[in-house]
Motif scaffolding. Structure first.
Motif, PDB file in Angstrom:
ATOM      1  N   CYS A  29     -11.454   0.986  -1.366  1.00 31.37           N
ATOM      2  CA  CYS A  29     -11.689  -0.207  -1.832  1.00 31.37           C
ATOM      3  C   CYS A  29     -12.261  -0.186  -3.309  1.00 31.37           C
ATOM      4  CB  CYS A  29     -12.424  -1.232  -0.848  1.00 31.37           C
ATOM      5  SG  CYS A  29     -11.520  -1.905   0.244  1.00 31.37           S
ATOM      6  N   MET A  81      -0.841  -0.065 -12.336  1.00 33.01           N
ATOM      7  CA  MET A  81      -1.983  -0.742 -11.728  1.00 33.01           C
ATOM      8  C   MET A  81      -2.193  -2.180 -11.895  1.00 33.01           C
ATOM      9  SD  MET A  81      -4.364   2.748 -12.004  1.00 33.01           S
ATOM     10  CE  MET A  81      -5.784   1.906 -11.792  1.00 33.01           C
ATOM     11  N   TYR A 109      -2.741  -3.951  -8.529  1.00 33.47           N
ATOM     12  CA  TYR A 109      -3.983  -4.180  -8.154  1.00 33.47           C
ATOM     13  C   TYR A 109      -4.529  -5.810  -8.274  1.00 33.47           C
ATOM     14  CZ  TYR A 109      -5.312   0.599  -7.869  1.00 33.47           C
ATOM     15  OH  TYR A 109      -5.444   1.919  -7.675  1.00 33.47           O
ATOM     16  N   LEU A 141      -3.464  -7.038  -4.863  1.00 31.13           N
ATOM     17  CA  LEU A 141      -4.046  -6.481  -3.776  1.00 31.13           C
ATOM     18  C   LEU A 141      -5.571  -7.129  -3.446  1.00 31.13           C
ATOM     19  CD1 LEU A 141      -3.476  -2.536  -3.876  1.00 31.13           C
ATOM     20  CD2 LEU A 141      -2.654  -4.218  -2.283  1.00 31.13           C
ATOM     21  N   CYS A 191       0.907  -1.187  -0.066  1.00 29.49           N
ATOM     22  CA  CYS A 191       0.064   0.179   0.029  1.00 29.49           C
ATOM     23  C   CYS A 191       0.698   1.422  -0.033  1.00 29.49           C
ATOM     24  CB  CYS A 191      -0.956  -0.239   1.144  1.00 29.49           C
ATOM     25  SG  CYS A 191      -2.126  -1.232   1.116  1.00 29.49           S
ATOM     26  N   PHE A 199     -11.409  -1.597 -10.956  1.00 21.02           N
ATOM     27  CA  PHE A 199     -10.242  -2.002 -11.805  1.00 21.02           C
ATOM     28  C   PHE A 199     -10.857  -3.563 -12.092  1.00 21.02           C
ATOM     29  CE2 PHE A 199      -7.043  -5.516 -11.812  1.00 21.02           C
ATOM     30  CZ  PHE A 199      -6.255  -5.010 -12.637  1.00 21.02           C
ATOM     31  N   PHE A 233      -0.647   3.588  -8.440  1.00 23.03           N
ATOM     32  CA  PHE A 233      -2.155   3.914  -8.046  1.00 23.03           C
ATOM     33  C   PHE A 233      -2.545   4.756  -9.164  1.00 23.03           C
ATOM     34  CE2 PHE A 233       0.014   2.670  -4.336  1.00 23.03           C
ATOM     35  CZ  PHE A 233      -0.548   1.855  -3.673  1.00 23.03           C
ATOM     36  N   CYS A 275     -11.557   1.732  -5.675  1.00 25.03           N
ATOM     37  CA  CYS A 275     -10.602   1.470  -6.716  1.00 25.03           C
ATOM     38  C   CYS A 275     -10.301   0.101  -7.055  1.00 25.03           C
ATOM     39  CB  CYS A 275      -9.104   2.052  -6.292  1.00 25.03           C
ATOM     40  SG  CYS A 275      -9.201   4.003  -5.782  1.00 25.03           S
ATOM     41  N   LEU A 276     -10.275  -0.929  -6.318  1.00 24.92           N
ATOM     42  CA  LEU A 276     -10.127  -2.277  -6.681  1.00 24.92           C
ATOM     43  C   LEU A 276     -11.461  -2.574  -7.325  1.00 24.92           C
ATOM     44  CD1 LEU A 276      -8.179  -4.042  -3.566  1.00 24.92           C
ATOM     45  CD2 LEU A 276      -7.540  -2.790  -5.871  1.00 24.92           C
TER      46      LEU A 276
END
Length: 317
Positions: A257, A230, A234, A237, A217, A263, A224, A259-260
């Motif tokens: 989260c 990414m 990602y 993650l 992180c 993705f 990011f 962002c994930l």
């Protein structure tokens, strides 16, 4: 005989020949001897270039043997066949991957290695970094060959501690010294270690702070914001935090989260859009030969869990 039959017969012959080569190398005890040598590395090889060259060559050989045995590039999450005609899988299991963790631990985290603190780690010689890179690459090839073997071996009580310390050190090192290739292989390996394995996911967030998960992180902002970087970070993650609330909480201290979720959603959209191209002349093997494809989400997190991961990371807590 048709052209397709000839190609099929030729491919089968190549597979048999590869198996014969791997079986011969294992049967004459080369892997066992390398395991003994690797396990006896108890310190740095910074000033011993001949030993470093031997280690690099040995790791290249082992990785090549794994590559010859692994015939299905896209089969990371498929159930593997139980047969092991070359005895490579059982040999890797018995020798704990030819003693690679013991060797890397002794080489990188020996008694004279600097303790983690405010001072950056000293730069390592190129041949030492090459060994570390080849070692992590070998583990990633094992994941492609048999993911359960990788996770169960690295997740054992003794080896999990070594793996955690090695991964943490390499993340710390790459944070202070630019080595993108090594960093990306470490990120890839951590993802394979934790994907769909609750016990290993707990290991990723355990230990002295900053933990492996925290260091992921803390990677530079580009990981990011840049689409290509990414795509490297990602999936790991997602693998580390999926269905583990404590890991999710740690993640959310640095990254939303959502962002994930975004993705995964984009990857789902791309996969659905590419379904019509699945019958193209480009084979899976050809696509997987590209370095970027090794980092793709479908090879690092089960496709059947994508909708569930989208819901998990997209929901409010």
């Amino acid at each position: 005989m048709s052209g397709d039959q000839k190609v099929s017969n030729s491919s089968d012959m190549v597979v048999l020949q590869n198996n014969d080569v791997v079986s011969y190398i294992i049967s004459i005890g080369i892997i066992d001897k390398l395991s003994v040598y690797f396990n006896n590395v108890r310190g740095p090889v910074d000033s011993d270039e001949s030993a470093a060259e031997f280690l690099q060559t040995s790791l290249t050989l082992i990785t090549a043997l794994i590559g010859l045995t692994c015939q299905r590039c896209n089969g990371t999450f498929e159930k593997k066949k139980l047969d092991d005609p070359t005895q490579l899988i059982v040999t890797l299991q018995v020798t704990q991957f030819v003693g690679i963790l013991s060797m890397m631990y002794g080489m990188l985290l020996h008694g004279d290695a600097p303790a983690r603190g405010d001072v950056p780690p000293p730069p390592l010689p190129q041949h030492t970094l090459s060994i570390a890179l080849m070692g992590v690459k070998m583990l990633n090839h094992v994941a492609q060959l048999d993911l359960h073997l990788l996770q169960s071996t690295l997740g054992d009580e003794g080896t999990s501690l070594e793996f955690r310390h090695i991964s943490s050190y390499l993340l710390w090192y790459c944070h202070h010294h630019d080595n993108e290739e090594l960093l990306h292989e470490v990120i890839l390996c951590i993802g394979f270690f934790g994907v769909n394995n609750h016990d290993n996911q707990i290991i990723i967030q355990s230990g002295q702070s900053p933990t492996i998960l925290q260091q992921l992180c803390y990677l530079p902002f580009q990981y990011f914001s840049d689409v290509h970087l990414m795509a490297v970070l990602y999936p790991t993650l997602v693998s580390c935090c999926f269905k583990v609330e404590r890991n999710r909480e740690i993640l959310e201290q640095e990254l939303s989260c959502a962002c994930l979720a975004n993705f995964v959603e984009k990857e789902l959209e791309k996969r659905n859009a590419s379904t019509a191209l699945s019958s193209s002349s480009t084979s899976k093997q050809d696509r997987c030969s590209d370095v970027s494809s090794r980092m793709s989400l479908e090879l690092r997190f089960p496709v059947n869990l994508w909708p569930e991961a989208l819901e998990y990371f997209g929901s409010k807590r």
